[in-house]
Design a protein around this motif. Structure first.
Motif, short mmCIF file in Angstrom:
data_model
loop_
_atom_site.label_atom_id
_atom_site.label_comp_id
_atom_site.label_asym_id
_atom_site.label_seq_id
_atom_site.Cartn_x
_atom_site.Cartn_y
_atom_site.Cartn_z
N SER A 42 51.08 45.55 26.01
CA SER A 42 49.82 45.33 26.92
C SER A 42 49.14 44.24 26.71
O SER A 42 48.84 43.70 25.69
N GLY A 43 48.13 43.92 27.66
CA GLY A 43 47.31 42.74 27.51
C GLY A 43 47.09 42.15 28.89
O GLY A 43 48.08 42.53 29.80
N ALA A 44 46.23 41.27 29.01
CA ALA A 44 46.06 40.27 30.43
C ALA A 44 45.82 38.94 30.14
O ALA A 44 45.34 38.52 28.92
N GLY A 45 46.57 38.13 30.92
CA GLY A 45 46.42 36.68 30.74
C GLY A 45 46.85 35.84 31.99
O GLY A 45 47.05 36.54 33.07
N ASP A 46 47.11 34.75 31.94
CA ASP A 46 47.53 33.73 32.74
C ASP A 46 48.43 33.17 32.54
O ASP A 46 49.08 32.99 31.49
N ALA A 47 49.56 32.89 33.51
CA ALA A 47 50.86 32.09 33.42
C ALA A 47 50.99 31.42 34.56
O ALA A 47 50.78 31.35 35.48
N ILE A 67 51.95 30.22 29.10
CA ILE A 67 51.51 31.78 29.17
C ILE A 67 50.22 31.84 28.12
O ILE A 67 50.70 31.15 27.12
N GLN A 68 49.33 32.39 28.62
CA GLN A 68 48.08 32.55 27.55
C GLN A 68 47.40 33.88 27.77
O GLN A 68 47.09 34.16 28.95
N ASP A 120 44.51 39.46 19.09
CA ASP A 120 43.51 38.78 19.63
C ASP A 120 43.80 37.68 20.53
O ASP A 120 43.04 37.54 21.53
N SER A 121 45.22 37.24 20.58
CA SER A 121 45.48 36.03 21.42
C SER A 121 47.02 35.85 21.42
O SER A 121 47.66 35.98 20.26
N LEU A 122 47.55 35.53 22.36
CA LEU A 122 49.04 34.95 22.33
C LEU A 122 49.18 33.98 23.33
O LEU A 122 48.78 33.99 24.49
N GLY A 123 49.91 32.75 22.91
CA GLY A 123 49.95 31.65 23.67
C GLY A 123 51.38 31.01 23.44
O GLY A 123 51.73 30.88 22.43
N ALA A 124 51.91 30.33 24.36
CA ALA A 124 53.11 29.64 24.44
C ALA A 124 53.31 28.95 25.77
O ALA A 124 52.98 29.28 26.72
N THR A 125 54.21 27.62 25.51
CA THR A 125 54.82 27.08 26.46
C THR A 125 56.32 27.11 26.24
O THR A 125 56.96 27.19 25.32
N LEU A 132 52.20 30.98 19.54
CA LEU A 132 51.06 30.96 18.53
C LEU A 132 50.52 32.59 18.93
O LEU A 132 50.09 32.97 19.95
N PHE A 133 50.70 33.61 18.04
CA PHE A 133 50.24 34.94 17.98
C PHE A 133 49.20 35.37 16.86
O PHE A 133 49.42 35.24 15.60
N VAL A 134 47.98 35.58 17.14
CA VAL A 134 46.80 35.74 16.40
C VAL A 134 46.47 37.29 16.14
O VAL A 134 46.16 37.81 17.50
#
Length: 366
Positions: A287-292, A316-317, A345-350, A364-366
């Motif tokens: 679960s979580g919300a973000g942009d892609a 994705i962020q 707290d956050s998750l990001g990747a290209t 990057l998974f914090v």
């Protein structure tokens, strides 16, 4: 028309009841252009003037293949027509084949049966105007207006407004969540040939609004899109799509000019990942919300060929979220992380895509 090919019919039954020279004529006819009976019933006022080319009031109904088409309005022999047109086709293909046209093999809820009412105007130079258009495609309803030029390849300019649209019969998923993903895992991507020849059937622009769209694996909310087709290249411009508590925009392209290719650029903002992943791949723990965002290009005449030539890139962020059923803190501490929940707290990747494979090197998974 003068100069055009001769059209002839055999086995035609015709009754003409025209008691007064300046009065109305009642016409009853049976034609068999494709072997089946096509019945025509019409009344034309001022029939002598009609034969001479004058515009006259008329009512007409055509019955074929279990369906009917009726017109109440005005017309002349040059091809100028105006009036209220109604269609009632329990089996669209049955009607079309009876009058000598090719079957379209349309999906259920997308025209296999159809009802339509519209105010029609057609001019002798083959320009068609539809106003107050209301169509029921066997479960999906649309309202709007359209202008169509019938000289050569039809040129369409229209605006359609729909309610809740069910497109599962076109996607072949029957509304089952995750069906497309699980089917591909179990049997591999489909090798069935994709027939995209229908893209050559028309050119033009169609604006579409819908309160919701059900694609089977994916459920969309309020949608506003522009569909543009030119010489077998159709572009779906997603101006605004409400989906999974966020918004989606971008475009999707199908090009069949020199073999079939697909591509596009999609942007998603504030998307809720839990329902999205549940619908797309049966994943329910995240679960979580973000942009892609993603851009892609592929070619081939089957889903398998398209998936194996897929190339592109994306990112994705996500902000804060959770993973159910896995406790990373405990796992890192004593090697036992089953059960529990991981809060991040956050998750990001290209990522990049090539030949159907996606690769990521900067998660990057914090």
């Amino acid at each position: 028309a003068e100069g055009s090919d001769l059209v002839s019919y055999s086995g035609v039954d015709l009754d003409l009841d025209w008691p007064e020279r300046l009065g109305a004529a009642d016409i009853r006819a049976t034609l068999r252009p494709a072997g089946q009976e096509v019945k025509v019933v019409a009344t034309i006022d001022g029939f002598a003037g009609f034969i001479a080319g004058q515009i006259q009031n008329l009512t007409a109904e055509i019955g074929a293949g279990g369906g009917t088409m009726s017109l109440v309005g005005r017309a002349n022999t040059a091809g100028d027509v105006a009036g209220a047109l109604a269609l009632n086709l329990p089996k669209t293909d049955g009607f079309l084949t009876a009058i000598g046209m090719s079957a379209l093999d349309l999906p259920s809820k997308l025209g296999a049966s159809a009802k339509m009412n519209t105010d029609l105007t057609m001019t002798s130079d083959r320009r068609l105007s539809l106003r107050n258009l209301a169509v029921d495609l066997g479960g999906n309803t649309l309202k709007g207006a359209a202008d169509i030029s019938l000289n050569g390849v039809p040129q369409i300019n229209g605006q359609l407004n729909g309610g809740a649209l069910d497109l599962t019969s076109a996607t072949g998923e029957g509304g089952s969540a995750g069906g497309g993903y699980s089917d591909a895992v179990n049997s591999g991507w489909s090798k069935d040939r994709i027939d995209a020849s229908g893209l050559a059937a028309f050119n033009g622009e169609i604006g579409l609004k819908a309160t919701s769209i059900d694609l089977g694996s994916f459920k969309l909310g309020a949608t506003r899109a522009l569909i543009t087709n030119e010489n077998s290249r159709i572009v779906f411009e997603l101006r605004e799509v409400q989906a999974y508590q966020g918004t989606v925009s971008g475009q999707f392209v199908m090009n069949n000019r020199n073999g079939l290719s697909v591509g596009g650029k999609i942007f998603a903002q504030s998307i809720a990942m839990n329902p999205l992943l549940a619908d797309a791949a049966g994943i329910t723990r995240f679960s979580g919300a973000g942009d892609a965002e993603v851009s892609f290009l592929a070619s081939g005449n089957s889903v398998q060929a398209i998936m194996n030539t897929m190339s592109g890139k994306g990112a994705i962020q996500l902000g804060s979220g959770t993973i159910q059923g896995l406790d990373l803190n405990t796992l890192m501490g004593n090697g036992k992380g089953a059960g529990g929940t991981t809060v991040f707290d956050s998750l990001g990747a290209t990522f990049d895509m090539k030949d159907g494979n996606l690769r990521n090197d900067d998660l990057l998974f914090v």
